[in-house]
Motif scaffolding. Structure first.
Motif, short mmCIF file in Angstrom:
data_model
loop_
_atom_site.label_atom_id
_atom_site.label_comp_id
_atom_site.label_asym_id
_atom_site.label_seq_id
_atom_site.Cartn_x
_atom_site.Cartn_y
_atom_site.Cartn_z
N ASP A 36 22.15 31.94 59.99
CA ASP A 36 20.76 31.46 59.90
C ASP A 36 20.79 30.12 59.15
O ASP A 36 20.26 29.99 58.05
CB ASP A 36 19.94 32.51 59.15
CG ASP A 36 18.45 32.22 59.21
OD1 ASP A 36 18.07 31.23 59.87
OD2 ASP A 36 17.69 32.97 58.59
N HIS A 39 18.01 28.21 57.21
CA HIS A 39 17.41 28.83 56.03
C HIS A 39 17.97 28.23 54.75
O HIS A 39 18.34 28.96 53.81
CB HIS A 39 17.69 30.34 56.07
CG HIS A 39 16.56 31.16 55.58
ND1 HIS A 39 15.58 31.65 56.40
CD2 HIS A 39 16.22 31.56 54.32
CE1 HIS A 39 14.71 32.32 55.70
NE2 HIS A 39 15.07 32.28 54.43
N LYS A 41 18.55 26.81 51.20
CA LYS A 41 17.86 26.97 49.92
C LYS A 41 18.19 25.84 48.96
O LYS A 41 17.40 25.53 48.06
CB LYS A 41 18.27 28.31 49.28
CG LYS A 41 17.66 29.50 49.97
CD LYS A 41 17.96 30.77 49.19
CE LYS A 41 17.33 31.97 49.86
NZ LYS A 41 17.98 33.21 49.47
N ARG A 74 17.16 21.16 51.22
CA ARG A 74 15.74 21.31 51.55
C ARG A 74 14.91 20.29 50.78
O ARG A 74 14.93 20.27 49.54
CB ARG A 74 15.27 22.74 51.23
CG ARG A 74 13.81 22.99 51.64
CD ARG A 74 13.51 24.45 51.84
NE ARG A 74 14.26 25.08 52.92
CZ ARG A 74 13.98 24.94 54.22
NH1 ARG A 74 12.96 24.19 54.60
NH2 ARG A 74 14.72 25.55 55.12
N TYR A 78 9.75 25.99 52.44
CA TYR A 78 10.44 27.01 53.24
C TYR A 78 9.68 27.26 54.54
O TYR A 78 10.28 27.55 55.57
CB TYR A 78 10.57 28.32 52.45
CG TYR A 78 11.63 28.20 51.39
CD1 TYR A 78 12.98 28.10 51.72
CD2 TYR A 78 11.28 28.15 50.05
CE1 TYR A 78 13.94 27.96 50.76
CE2 TYR A 78 12.25 28.00 49.07
CZ TYR A 78 13.57 27.91 49.43
OH TYR A 78 14.53 27.76 48.47
N GLY A 81 10.75 25.51 57.64
CA GLY A 81 11.99 25.93 58.30
C GLY A 81 12.95 24.77 58.46
O GLY A 81 13.19 23.99 57.53
N TYR A 288 16.66 35.38 66.76
CA TYR A 288 16.50 35.03 65.34
C TYR A 288 15.51 33.91 65.19
O TYR A 288 15.15 33.27 66.18
CB TYR A 288 17.82 34.60 64.71
CG TYR A 288 18.44 33.39 65.32
CD1 TYR A 288 18.21 32.13 64.81
CD2 TYR A 288 19.26 33.52 66.46
CE1 TYR A 288 18.78 31.01 65.38
CE2 TYR A 288 19.84 32.41 67.03
CZ TYR A 288 19.61 31.17 66.50
OH TYR A 288 20.18 30.08 67.08
#
Ligand SMILES: Cc1cc2nc3c(=O)[nH]c(=O)nc-3n(C[C@H](O)[C@H](O)[C@H](O)COP(=O)(O)OP(=O)(O)OC[C@H]3O[C@@H](n4cnc5c(N)ncnc54)[C@H](O)[C@@H]3O)c2cc1C
Length: 288
Positions: A36, A39, A41, A74, A78, A81, A288
Motif C-alpha cells: 500500500d 499510504h 506516513k 507526505r 492523509y 492519499g 485495494y
C-alpha cells in the motif's frame, strides 16, 4: 528522477549518480506497509522555503551505505492519499539521518535497511517535481524498472540452465549420461522455452514504452512472472546437480536467494496481478 527533476536539478545531480560517484537509494516502503505504497506516513513539514522530514523508511535497498535517497514523504493530508505525497532528493549524510541494516537471505552486496529521519532539514530545491506529484512519478518509474527486474531474474536462471545442461551431458549414471533420461532433459527443455517467453514479455513492455504506448500492465505481468519462473527454474537446476547442488560451493543457491528477493522488491506477485486484473477487468478489480 531524470524525467521529473527540473533542468537545474538534472545538471547538478545526475552526473555524479550516473558516474557511480554517488549511490542513490529509492525510499518508498515504510514499516506499516510496502504494498500500500500510497499510504505514506513519513512527513515533510514546511520550514521557511524548505522542509523538515520526520519518520522512517524500511526495507530500502542500499540503505546502509547510499549517499543520497529519493524519499517519498507526505506533504498533504492523509485524506489526499497518493495526491498528498511528494518526492525529495535527500543527502543521507545530513544531521538527523540514522540507518540500520537488515540480515537478508540474498542480494547481500546491495543490502537493505531502515532509514530514520529525525528533524532532517531540506532546502527548497530538494523537492523533485511538484508537491503532491511524487507518488505518480515514482510509479511511472516502476513501469520501467519492473521489466528490467524481470530480465535480471531471467538472466541468472538462464545461466543456471546453461550450466545444468553441461552438467547433465557430462555426468555418468547407470552406465550412461544423465541427460538421456527425459526426467532430466524435459525440465531443462521446459525451462528454456518458458524463460524465452518471459524474456519476450519483458522486451514487449520495454518496446511499448519506447513507442510511448501504455505498458503498465504488461510490465506488471513481467514483474510477477519472470522472478517466480526464475525461482522455480533455479530450484530445479539446484536439484539436478544432486547433493553438490545443495552446497554453498555452487552458485544456484545464491541465485535462488537473490531472485526470491526480487519476487518481493518493487511489488509482490499479488500486487502485480492486481494491476493486471484492474487493467483487463476495470477498477472493480482494484482490490485495494
Ligand atoms: C530485495 C528487496 C529489495 C527492496 N528494495 C526496496 C527499495 O529499494 N525501496 C523501497 O522502498 N522498498 C524496497 N523493498 C520493499 C518492498 O517494496 C516491499 O517489501 C514490498 O512492496 C511489499 O511490502 P511489505 O513487505 O510491506 O509487505 P505487505 O505490503 O505487508 O504485504 C505482505 C503480503 O501480503 C500481500 N498483499 C498485500 N496487499 C495485498 C492485497 N491487496 N491483495 C493480496 N495480497 C496482498 C503481499 O503480496 C505480501 O505477500 C525491497 C524489498 C526486497 C525484498
Amino acid at each position: 528522477m531524470n524525467a521529473r527533476a527540473d533542468e537545474q536539478q538534472k545538471r547538478k545531480l545526475l552526473p555524479a549518480i550516473c558516474s557511480g560517484d554517488v549511490v542513490t537509494a529509492l525510499a518508498v516502503t515504510e514499516p506499516s506497509g510496502g504494498s500500500d505504497a500510497a499510504h505514506v506516513k513519513l512527513a515533510a513539514h514546511r520550514d521557511g522555503d524548505g522542509y523538515i522530514l520526520e519518520g522512517e523508511k524500511s526495507g530500502v535497498s542500499f540503505a546502509s551505505w547510499a549517499d543520497t535517497a529519493l524519499v517519498l514523504a507526505r506533504t498533504g493530508t492523509y485524506e489526499q492519499g497518493a495526491r498528498g505525497v511528494t518526492a525529495f532528493y535527500v543527502d543521507l549524510h545530513s544531521p538527523g539521518v540514522g540507518r540500520s541494516r537488515l540480515r537478508d537471505l540474498g542480494t547481500r552486496a546491495i543490502g537493505r535497511g531502515q532509514i530514520f529521519f529525525d528533524g532532517v532539514k531540506l532546502p527548497a530545491d530538494a523537492r523533485i517535481g511538484a508537491e503532491g506529484a511524487g507518488f505518480v512519478q515514482v510509479m511511472q518509474g516502476f513501469d520501467f524498472s519492473r521489466s528490467l527486474i524481470g530480465l535480471m531474474c531471467i538472466a541468472v536462471a538462464q545461466q543456471s540452465v546453461d550450466e545444468t545442461c553441461n552438467y547433465v551431458a557430462e555426468r555418468d549414471v547407470f552406465g550412461g549420461k544423465l541427460a538421456r533420461f527425459e526426467g532430466i532433459s524435459f525440465p531443462l527443455a521446459e525451462a528454456a522455452v518458458k524463460l524465452r517467453a518471459a524474456r519476450l514479455l519483458c522486451y514487449e513492455a520495454l518496446s511499448l514504452k519506447d513507442r510511448g504506448e501504455p505498458h503498465g500492465w504488461v510490465a506488471a505481468g513481467a514483474k510477477w512472472w519472470a522472478p517466480e519462473l526464475a525461482a522455480q527454474v533455479l530450484h530445479q537446476c539446484l536439484l539436478l546437480h544432486g547433493h553438490v547442488g545443495y552446497t554453498m560451493d555452487l552458485p544456484h543457491q545464491q541465485r535462488m536467494r537473490d531472485v526470491i528477493g526480487l519476487e518481493i522488491g518493487d511489488g509482490t506477485a499479488q500486487i502485480m496481478k492486481l494491476l493486471v486484473a484492474r487493467e483487463i477487468i476495470g477498477n472493480v478489480a482494484r482490490g485495494y
